[in-house]
Design a protein around this motif. Structure first.
Motif, mmCIF file in Angstrom:
data_model
loop_
_atom_site.group_PDB
_atom_site.id
_atom_site.type_symbol
_atom_site.label_atom_id
_atom_site.label_comp_id
_atom_site.label_asym_id
_atom_site.label_seq_id
_atom_site.Cartn_x
_atom_site.Cartn_y
_atom_site.Cartn_z
ATOM 1 N N GLU A 215 60.763 -14.319 77.678
ATOM 2 C CA GLU A 215 61.167 -14.109 76.291
ATOM 3 C C GLU A 215 60.712 -12.745 75.791
ATOM 4 N N GLY A 216 59.543 -12.292 76.262
ATOM 5 C CA GLY A 216 59.077 -10.949 75.904
ATOM 6 C C GLY A 216 60.015 -9.871 76.427
ATOM 7 N N LEU A 217 60.522 -10.067 77.637
ATOM 8 C CA LEU A 217 61.456 -9.093 78.208
ATOM 9 C C LEU A 217 62.811 -9.132 77.498
ATOM 10 N N VAL A 218 63.194 -10.300 76.968
ATOM 11 C CA VAL A 218 64.410 -10.364 76.158
ATOM 12 C C VAL A 218 64.214 -9.568 74.872
ATOM 13 N N TRP A 219 63.044 -9.733 74.238
ATOM 14 C CA TRP A 219 62.747 -8.957 73.026
ATOM 15 C C TRP A 219 62.723 -7.458 73.314
ATOM 16 N N ALA A 220 62.336 -7.087 74.531
ATOM 17 C CA ALA A 220 62.285 -5.663 74.898
ATOM 18 C C ALA A 220 63.670 -5.032 74.899
ATOM 19 N N ARG A 221 64.688 -5.859 74.853
ATOM 20 C CA ARG A 221 66.054 -5.344 74.823
ATOM 21 C C ARG A 221 66.453 -4.855 73.437
ATOM 22 N N VAL A 222 65.751 -5.299 72.408
ATOM 23 C CA VAL A 222 66.150 -5.016 71.028
ATOM 24 C C VAL A 222 66.246 -3.516 70.727
ATOM 25 N N PRO A 223 65.220 -2.692 71.068
ATOM 26 C CA PRO A 223 65.345 -1.255 70.757
ATOM 27 C C PRO A 223 66.581 -0.617 71.390
ATOM 28 N N GLY A 224 66.834 -0.936 72.658
ATOM 29 C CA GLY A 224 68.015 -0.385 73.317
ATOM 30 C C GLY A 224 69.302 -0.869 72.681
ATOM 31 N N ASP A 225 69.336 -2.151 72.297
ATOM 32 C CA ASP A 225 70.529 -2.701 71.646
ATOM 33 C C ASP A 225 70.800 -2.007 70.309
ATOM 34 N N ILE A 226 69.733 -1.728 69.572
ATOM 35 C CA ILE A 226 69.894 -1.062 68.271
ATOM 36 C C ILE A 226 70.479 0.335 68.459
ATOM 37 N N ILE A 227 69.907 1.077 69.412
ATOM 38 C CA ILE A 227 70.404 2.441 69.669
ATOM 39 C C ILE A 227 71.848 2.388 70.160
ATOM 40 N N PHE A 228 72.144 1.431 71.039
ATOM 41 C CA PHE A 228 73.507 1.288 71.547
ATOM 42 C C PHE A 228 74.460 0.953 70.401
ATOM 43 N N ALA A 229 74.041 0.049 69.508
ATOM 44 C CA ALA A 229 74.896 -0.340 68.381
ATOM 45 C C ALA A 229 75.167 0.847 67.463
ATOM 46 N N ILE A 230 74.177 1.716 67.292
ATOM 47 C CA ILE A 230 74.390 2.934 66.493
ATOM 48 C C ILE A 230 75.523 3.758 67.104
ATOM 49 N N GLY A 231 75.509 3.861 68.441
ATOM 50 C CA GLY A 231 76.565 4.596 69.126
ATOM 51 C C GLY A 231 77.929 3.965 68.925
ATOM 52 N N VAL A 232 77.971 2.629 68.940
ATOM 53 C CA VAL A 232 79.245 1.920 68.761
ATOM 54 C C VAL A 232 79.804 2.166 67.365
ATOM 55 N N PHE A 233 78.965 1.998 66.356
ATOM 56 C CA PHE A 233 79.441 2.166 64.985
ATOM 57 C C PHE A 233 79.741 3.631 64.667
ATOM 58 N N ALA A 234 79.002 4.551 65.280
ATOM 59 C CA ALA A 234 79.319 5.972 65.105
ATOM 60 C C ALA A 234 80.692 6.281 65.691
ATOM 61 N N PHE A 235 81.004 5.676 66.835
ATOM 62 C CA PHE A 235 82.317 5.896 67.447
ATOM 63 C C PHE A 235 83.414 5.306 66.572
ATOM 64 N N ALA A 236 83.178 4.106 66.044
ATOM 65 C CA ALA A 236 84.174 3.478 65.168
ATOM 66 C C ALA A 236 84.407 4.329 63.917
ATOM 67 N N MET A 237 83.333 4.860 63.343
ATOM 68 C CA MET A 237 83.472 5.718 62.169
ATOM 69 C C MET A 237 84.232 6.994 62.511
ATOM 70 N N PHE A 238 83.963 7.537 63.699
ATOM 71 C CA PHE A 238 84.685 8.739 64.127
ATOM 72 C C PHE A 238 86.184 8.471 64.206
ATOM 73 N N VAL A 239 86.565 7.356 64.817
ATOM 74 C CA VAL A 239 87.989 7.021 64.960
ATOM 75 C C VAL A 239 88.634 6.871 63.585
ATOM 76 N N TYR A 240 87.945 6.182 62.681
ATOM 77 C CA TYR A 240 88.464 6.000 61.323
ATOM 78 C C TYR A 240 88.701 7.347 60.646
ATOM 79 N N GLN A 241 87.718 8.238 60.725
ATOM 80 C CA GLN A 241 87.843 9.547 60.082
ATOM 81 C C GLN A 241 88.914 10.404 60.746
ATOM 82 N N ALA A 242 89.009 10.311 62.076
ATOM 83 C CA ALA A 242 89.976 11.136 62.800
ATOM 84 C C ALA A 242 91.401 10.818 62.370
ATOM 85 N N PHE A 243 91.699 9.527 62.171
ATOM 86 C CA PHE A 243 93.042 9.151 61.743
ATOM 87 C C PHE A 243 93.241 9.341 60.243
#
Length: 759
Positions: free
Chosen positions: A723-751
């Motif tokens: 369970e500790g190693l599952v929690w260790a995934r949270v920081p990476g997931d947060i950074i990855f999610a930032i990348g996902v939403f940044a990409f979505a925002m880019f697509v929205y602005q581009a169009f």
């Protein structure tokens, strides 16, 4: 050009490619026939010597259909294939039955002597192994005869499963929470009894020796020394051979690349020099090209939803019933979120690639076929119907709203990972892919007349046809098909269709675009792509078998899979040469800065190909490694790094290339793209190296030291370390999610900021 072309002419490479594909698919089909013939038999009945019937064939087959309807491989696994949170039902049943039978043997044999006597206990274990491994299946009658004690042991384990799936008793409610089962969606006792029959049969095949052999139908998988399931000599020998072939292959291909390196470096430049301006920027955007914009909107939306579902699915490994206290499990249980998460990972990536094909075809040929735009729009709305319809069917099935198992097969949940959608939706998707194939081919056809680039265009067309047809392999099984046979065809889709042909298609498209942009010589592009295709498919086609080592297949399948899956890694060892070629192409002219981010995503593909497919793939591919690691988080680690790192990055890069023509580069938010690119890559690296890989290695240690079922048990999965190693995934997931939403925002602005160029 000289050394390059004298070494391998384009004509000669085509001949080699054709011959290697004919031989590879002939071997693949031949050993597929062996799987049909030597799959574990499904008994007509399991009886005691007194004639008491424990299970019948209809119980086992209907139990398989019930298992499919509740999520199948998305709720635990069979023979190691499926999800990672609930147990592997084959291994779990096998160990529980062994313990129950051992207790009965000890009861009958100790006659008052101390059961703690170590020597006596070992004698009981020998009796246990002899009884469980002995093959009593009679071919003529289809009957399996078991002892009265084993019948009692089976009934004991069956009661455990019936109580688990009908949610009887507090201890079973707790176990359901640990397994992330929905608490209000249960089976009735009759269905649970038949489900247990299917689990028993999968465990029986895993421990019962093949006729006239000393290994089980699943080659002694899963690891469980209590019943004598330990690695056979064949597993060890073919592992050594695979490593030897890997080293030999790496040596040869590095030597070849090094020998050709100076030639390639000098011959990359087109005959008339690098283009002085961006020829793509002046491309006429046709109506059908413009119509692909909606595909990329959907790609972005599906990408965001897939990642959100992944976060929920990962968190179920801790809470089991929700997300940070939110009671989601009875609305979006683990089996639903994982089904949708894995399907969306394929759908958004494939949609990006399909849309690229539709966009690029008229651009390369300079021709807009009649009714092309109508075809593109019709296909788009068909894909939307398939996604919505199949997802609704899967939700209804897992929640028990589709009682009829035949209707479930056609419109609900097939239960097979990555091919979860009902058969109706599967056929609909196949028809859609055939339509896509026709649209791309008719768009490319005029470009085939160009003698200079004809071979390159022809390779794109061949891969297009393969994409359309190969998905049809998923229609080769039916509702009651033997699971070993189903696994054979399922991996045709997952391995050959997604991992094989799509990569050839994408690579050919990229090289063709580089030629079209005036950055790469046609002859070099054609030769390099043909050579890469030969090397990749040479190992990739027969490497499909490495997914089937323990799926009730004969040792010959293990031998072929071990040999050729090692060769799959070979071309990835020269990623440095490919990276150099890309950098050489991508930094020649000033105007190329407009393509900086598509090029960056293509470069990321090379890096993750080496890490995700190469290092993490070979970590689990040799038979001796996969024997202990099948279905552990090492597989999830490889899957995330390879699927998103290679195919996802490739899809995003292709999408950005198309957006270059559909939007105005001058209005692109470069800052958002930078944030997205680095967040996605850093987040993925953190997810794999800080969480998934350590989880998998810790499970592997438990699997090797104890037995496989222990490494998948609720006790182990919910230990403080896991369970500790599952929690260790949270920081990476947060950074990855930032990348996902940044990409979505880019697509929205581009169009939004700049309309597309008029057709």
């Amino acid at each position: 050009m000289n050394t390059y072309n004298t070494t391998f002419t384009v004509k000669r490479l085509w001949q080699i490619l054709l011959a290697s594909l004919l031989v590879s698919f002939a071997v693949l089909l031949f050993f597929g026939g062996q799987i049909y013939q030597k799959a574990p038999p499904i008994p007509e009945a399991i009886k005691t010597p007194d004639g008491d019937i424990i299970y019948t064939r209809s119980d086992i087959e209907r139990g398989q259909n019930i298992w499919q309807s509740i999520g199948g491989m998305q709720q635990g696994s069979i023979w190691g294939h499926g999800s990672y949170l609930a147990p592997d039902w084959s291994a779990d049943w096998l160990h529980r039955e062994a313990l129950a039978l051992l207790a009965l043997i000890a009861r009958d044999e100790i006659a008052g002597m101390s059961a703690s006597d170590e020597q006596l206990l070992e004698m009981h274990k020998v009796t246990l192994r002899h009884e469980m491994r002995k093959n009593t299946y009679i071919t003529d009658t289809g009957i399996v005869t078991i002892s009265p004690n084993r019948a009692l042991a089976i009934n004991t384990v069956a009661k455990h499963y019936i109580n688990l799936f009908t949610a009887k008793g507090e201890s079973f409610l707790k176990l359901r929470k640990d397994y992330a089962f929905p608490l209000n969606s249960t089976l009735d006792a009759h269905d649970a009894q038949q489900l247990s029959a299917f689990f028993w049969w999968s465990a029986w095949a895993a421990v019962t020796n093949r006729p006239n052999d000393d290994v089980s139908y699943t080659s002694n998988w899963p690891h469980d020394p209590l019943v004598g399931n330990t690695p056979s000599a064949s597993i060890l020998m073919w592992s050594l051979i695979s490593i030897l072939l890997l080293l030999a292959g790496i040596g040869w291909i590095v030597w070849y690349y090094a020998r050709q390196f100076d030639v390639w470096r000098s011959d990359l430049e087109p005959e008339n020099g690098y283009a002085q301006e961006d020829t793509i920027s002046t491309t006429h955007i046709t109506p059908s090209m413009k119509a692909t914009a909606k595909y990329f909107w959907v790609v972005t939306a599906l990408f965001v939803v897939q990642v959100l579902l992944g976060i929920v699915t990962a968190h179920y490994a801790i809470e089991g019933q929700g997300l940070y206290g939110l009671p989601l499990v009875d609305y979006l249980p683990y089996a639903v979120t994982r089904t949708w998460h894995t399907q969306l990972s394929i759908l958004w990536i494939v949609t990006a690639w399909l849309a690229t094909g539709l966009y690029v075809a008229p651009m390369l040929s300079g021709h807009e076929p009649k009714y092309q735009r109508f075809g593109v729009n019709f296909l788009f709305f068909s894909l939307l119907i398939i996604v919505v319809g199949s997802f609704a069917g899967e939700w209804l099935a897992i929640h028990g709203f589709i009682a009829d198992l035949t209707i479930n097969f056609w419109f609900g949940h097939q239960g097979y990972e990555y091919i979860d959608l009902g058969r109706f939706w599967q056929i609909y998707l196949f028809i859609g892919l055939l339509l896509w194939m026709i649209l791309v081919l008719r768009g490319l056809w005029p470009a085939l007349q160009d003698k200079a680039s004809g071979s390159l265009i022809f390779l794109v067309m061949i891969s297009t046809v393969s994409i359309g047809l190969l998905y049809g392999a998923g229609l080769m099984w039916g509702q009651h098909t033997h699971i070993s046979i189903m696994e054979y065809w399922r991996w045709w889709v997952v391995h050959l269709w997604v991992e094989g042909i799509f990569e050839v298609f994408a690579t050919a498209i990229i090289s063709t675009l580089f030629v079209r942009m005036g950055l790469l010589r046609v002859s070099v592009a054609t030769t390099m792509i043909l050579f890469a295709t030969i090397i990749f498919l040479g190992g990739g086609v027969l490497g499909t078998f490495h997914h089937m080592y323990w799926s009730g297949t004969p040792i010959s399948v293990l031998a072929i899979g071990a040999t050729f899956s090692a060769l799959e890694v070979v071309p990835l060892m020269v990623v440095g040469f490919e990276a150099y070629s890309h950098s050489k192409i991508e930094h020649e002219m000033e105007w190329e800065k407009n393509y900086h981010w598509p090029f960056m995503f293509f470069t990321a593909v090379l890096v993750w190909n080496m890490i995700g497919a190469g290092l993490f793939g070979f970590l689990i591919n040799p038979p001796i490694s996969l024997y202990y690691l099948q279905g552990l988080n090492t597989t999830a680690n490889h899957g995330h790094a390879a699927l998103f790192g290679v195919y996802g990055m490739l899809g995003l890069g292709l999408m950005l290339f198309c957006l270059r023509g559909l939007t105005d580069i001058n209005h692109w938010n470069q800052k958002l793209l930078k944030i997205s690119f680095w967040s996605l890559n850093i987040g993925l690296a953190m997810m794999t190296f800080l969480s998934l890989l350590p989880q998998g290695l810790w499970q592997a240690y438990a699997s090797i030291k104890h037995y496989y079922a222990f490494s998948r048990s609720a006790e182990f999965m919910h230990s403080s370390v896991m369970e500790g190693l599952v929690w260790a995934r949270v920081p990476g997931d947060i950074i990855f999610a930032i990348g996902v939403f940044a990409f979505a925002m880019f697509v929205y602005q581009a169009f939004k900021n700049k309309p597309m160029k008029d057709a």
